[in-house]
Scaffold this active site. Sequence first.
Site, PDB file in Angstrom:
ATOM      1  N   LEU A  86      10.796 -21.449  -2.924  1.00  0.00           N
ATOM      2  CA  LEU A  86       9.781 -20.546  -2.395  1.00  0.00           C
ATOM      3  C   LEU A  86       8.566 -20.523  -3.321  1.00  0.00           C
ATOM      4  CD1 LEU A  86       8.907 -18.270  -0.389  1.00  0.00           C
ATOM      5  CD2 LEU A  86       9.995 -16.655  -1.967  1.00  0.00           C
ATOM      6  N   HIS A 132       4.665   2.497  -8.876  1.00  0.00           N
ATOM      7  CA  HIS A 132       4.500   1.041  -8.959  1.00  0.00           C
ATOM      8  C   HIS A 132       5.827   0.350  -9.240  1.00  0.00           C
ATOM      9  CE1 HIS A 132       0.210   0.891  -8.470  1.00  0.00           C
ATOM     10  NE2 HIS A 132       0.004   1.749  -9.463  1.00  0.00           N
ATOM     11  N   ASP A 177       0.836  -1.195   0.000  1.00  0.00           N
ATOM     12  CA  ASP A 177       0.000   0.000   0.000  1.00  0.00           C
ATOM     13  C   ASP A 177       0.871   1.245   0.000  1.00  0.00           C
ATOM     14  OD1 ASP A 177      -2.353   1.365  -0.051  1.00  0.00           O
ATOM     15  OD2 ASP A 177      -3.013   0.819   1.963  1.00  0.00           O
TER      16      ASP A 177
END
Length: 283
Positions: free
Chosen positions: A170, A77, A60
Amino acid sequence: MLSLGFLLPPPPNNKLIITNKNQYNFRTNFGKVCSDNINAAGDQLVTLPEGLKHVAVIMDGHRRWAKNKGLTVKQGHRAGGEKIQVLTRLCSQWGVKVLTIFAFSTENWVRLKEEVDFLMQLFLELIGSQENLDEDGRRVSFIGDKSILSKSLQKALTVMEERTKSNSGLHVIIAINYSGRHDILQATKSIASKVKNGHLTVKDIDQSLLEQELETHCAEFPEPDLLIRTSGEKRVSNFMLWQLAYTEFYFANKLFPDMEEADFVEALMSFKSRQRRYGGQKI
């Protein structure tokens, strides 16, 4: 925005070694975050939190960060994407099994078309640029309603999932056009359809069955142990509503692109102090 980051092998003996010479030197005062012990070589040994297998993150503050710096939303972004690489690397090193990234929600479609189009194109570009996934051993999955995404993006998501499904490193889960409410609703509809068709009975319906129908059933550990949210916001914003039932929350005041390595370490290390009772009493 996100990047898929890269994978490094987990440290031996459940220890992460921080030296003054290697690439994991933190840009902020790491000693204030965590100070377990120092070996004879001057390396700081950090004991990793036990039981931290699944980390989820709500990124955020990209647009506010860009506005504060006089930059474009697109630049905000992209800056956030760099920080996702940092978090991905830490999760890989610390032996975290699953990292779920809330990249785009069903509510995000109300944003300006220019921003939405940029994000969709950036998703496509990033997916196409991941050349070392097999080498790294990282697995990538996507959750969310993909039906309204462009055909080219849908194809790219499917190809990446198929290409990495056998990898054992992962597990990065990226939520695109995701809604926690929709996840529960689609699971309920699927079960109802199976009952209607005679494949299940009402007595078969239990918590385990519902969880198998949720989109996160693709993960070995579908329920996050720790949720990190940035920018001072303290809400889950329709993210993994069923799965977050017993998740520990960590709220950072910094905007996501402002997060540094030490900030992520502090968030991950906060899990050590949590006492997870699951409705019971600590023994």
